[in-house]
Design a protein around this motif. Sequence first.
Motif, PDB file in Angstrom:
ATOM      1  N   LYS A  52       0.848  -1.185   0.000  1.00  0.00           N
ATOM      2  CA  LYS A  52       0.000   0.000   0.000  1.00  0.00           C
ATOM      3  C   LYS A  52       0.888   1.241   0.000  1.00  0.00           C
ATOM      4  O   LYS A  52       1.993   1.233   0.532  1.00  0.00           O
ATOM      5  N   VAL A  53       0.363   2.328  -0.585  1.00  0.00           N
ATOM      6  CA  VAL A  53       1.130   3.571  -0.670  1.00  0.00           C
ATOM      7  C   VAL A  53       0.512   4.617   0.258  1.00  0.00           C
ATOM      8  O   VAL A  53      -0.706   4.668   0.432  1.00  0.00           O
ATOM      9  N   LEU A  54       1.377   5.430   0.851  1.00  0.00           N
ATOM     10  CA  LEU A  54       0.945   6.490   1.749  1.00  0.00           C
ATOM     11  C   LEU A  54       0.359   7.645   0.944  1.00  0.00           C
ATOM     12  O   LEU A  54       1.016   8.181   0.048  1.00  0.00           O
ATOM     13  N   LEU A  55      -0.880   8.032   1.264  1.00  0.00           N
ATOM     14  CA  LEU A  55      -1.526   9.184   0.641  1.00  0.00           C
ATOM     15  C   LEU A  55      -2.079  10.096   1.738  1.00  0.00           C
ATOM     16  O   LEU A  55      -2.423   9.631   2.828  1.00  0.00           O
ATOM     17  N   VAL A  56      -2.140  11.384   1.411  1.00  0.00           N
ATOM     18  CA  VAL A  56      -2.761  12.372   2.297  1.00  0.00           C
ATOM     19  C   VAL A  56      -3.831  13.111   1.505  1.00  0.00           C
ATOM     20  O   VAL A  56      -3.714  13.274   0.291  1.00  0.00           O
ATOM     21  N   GLU A 143      -6.489  -1.027  -5.361  1.00  0.00           N
ATOM     22  CA  GLU A 143      -7.934  -1.272  -5.410  1.00  0.00           C
ATOM     23  C   GLU A 143      -8.697  -0.193  -4.631  1.00  0.00           C
ATOM     24  O   GLU A 143      -9.696   0.332  -5.107  1.00  0.00           O
ATOM     25  N   GLU A 144      -8.224   0.144  -3.446  1.00  0.00           N
ATOM     26  CA  GLU A 144      -8.880   1.185  -2.646  1.00  0.00           C
ATOM     27  C   GLU A 144      -8.820   2.540  -3.350  1.00  0.00           C
ATOM     28  O   GLU A 144      -9.773   3.325  -3.292  1.00  0.00           O
ATOM     29  N   MET A 145      -7.725   2.818  -4.024  1.00  0.00           N
ATOM     30  CA  MET A 145      -7.552   4.112  -4.702  1.00  0.00           C
ATOM     31  C   MET A 145      -8.541   4.311  -5.840  1.00  0.00           C
ATOM     32  O   MET A 145      -8.864   5.446  -6.182  1.00  0.00           O
ATOM     33  N   LYS A 146      -9.048   3.225  -6.403  1.00  0.00           N
ATOM     34  CA  LYS A 146     -10.025   3.338  -7.494  1.00  0.00           C
ATOM     35  C   LYS A 146     -11.286   4.054  -7.040  1.00  0.00           C
ATOM     36  O   LYS A 146     -11.971   4.668  -7.847  1.00  0.00           O
ATOM     37  N   GLU A 147     -11.614   3.982  -5.758  1.00  0.00           N
ATOM     38  CA  GLU A 147     -12.822   4.600  -5.207  1.00  0.00           C
ATOM     39  C   GLU A 147     -12.543   5.973  -4.604  1.00  0.00           C
ATOM     40  O   GLU A 147     -13.448   6.605  -4.054  1.00  0.00           O
TER      41      GLU A 147
END
Length: 189
Positions: A52-56, A143-147
């Motif tokens: 997983k990649v860190l996003l803010v 997959e989570e980033m798609k939403e």
Amino acid sequence: MTPSYCMKCGQPLESRSVGGSDRLACTGAECDFVHWGNYSIGVGALVVREGKVLLVRRAIEPGKGNWTNPGGYIEQREPIEETIVREVFEESGVTAAVKRIVALRDQPRDVHNVYIAFLMDYVDGDPVPDGVETDGAGFFSLEEMKEMQVANFTKWLVDIAFHRTAAGGGLRQDSHPVAPLNGTGFATW
């Protein structure tokens, strides 16, 4: 903002050919000041942990509401590698260490911007937004980033983090980015 007066002696600046280009130069007889242009250097982090990649999520403009990779601008006397470690911690509470540079974006405009993206090793900490620049933080899968409302530039960087970070080869111009870039992008292959 374009300066009108010399930052060295305060005399007016005038347009003059210096080094083959028109530049603002001091009109003072004893002064050799030349304004070389307006530049900014930004840095961004691709911190990957367990796939997983860190996003803010940005709490301010530009890009308010978008999920992005942590990053920011260098301070005048701050080494770039220290800048990215500081920015990741400030925006997310995560400690990370620089692994290598994986992408560069060149954006010529009124303030010429160069953006350097680093692949970073996760060291410690749970993602927590700073409450000023960011109002959300976490590690997310593709997959989570798609939403999620992920900024286009961050989509390009995430693609690099997951698919194009092979060792060696250096940076090459990305002629087919997965998301539109404003400027020219270079990435590892």
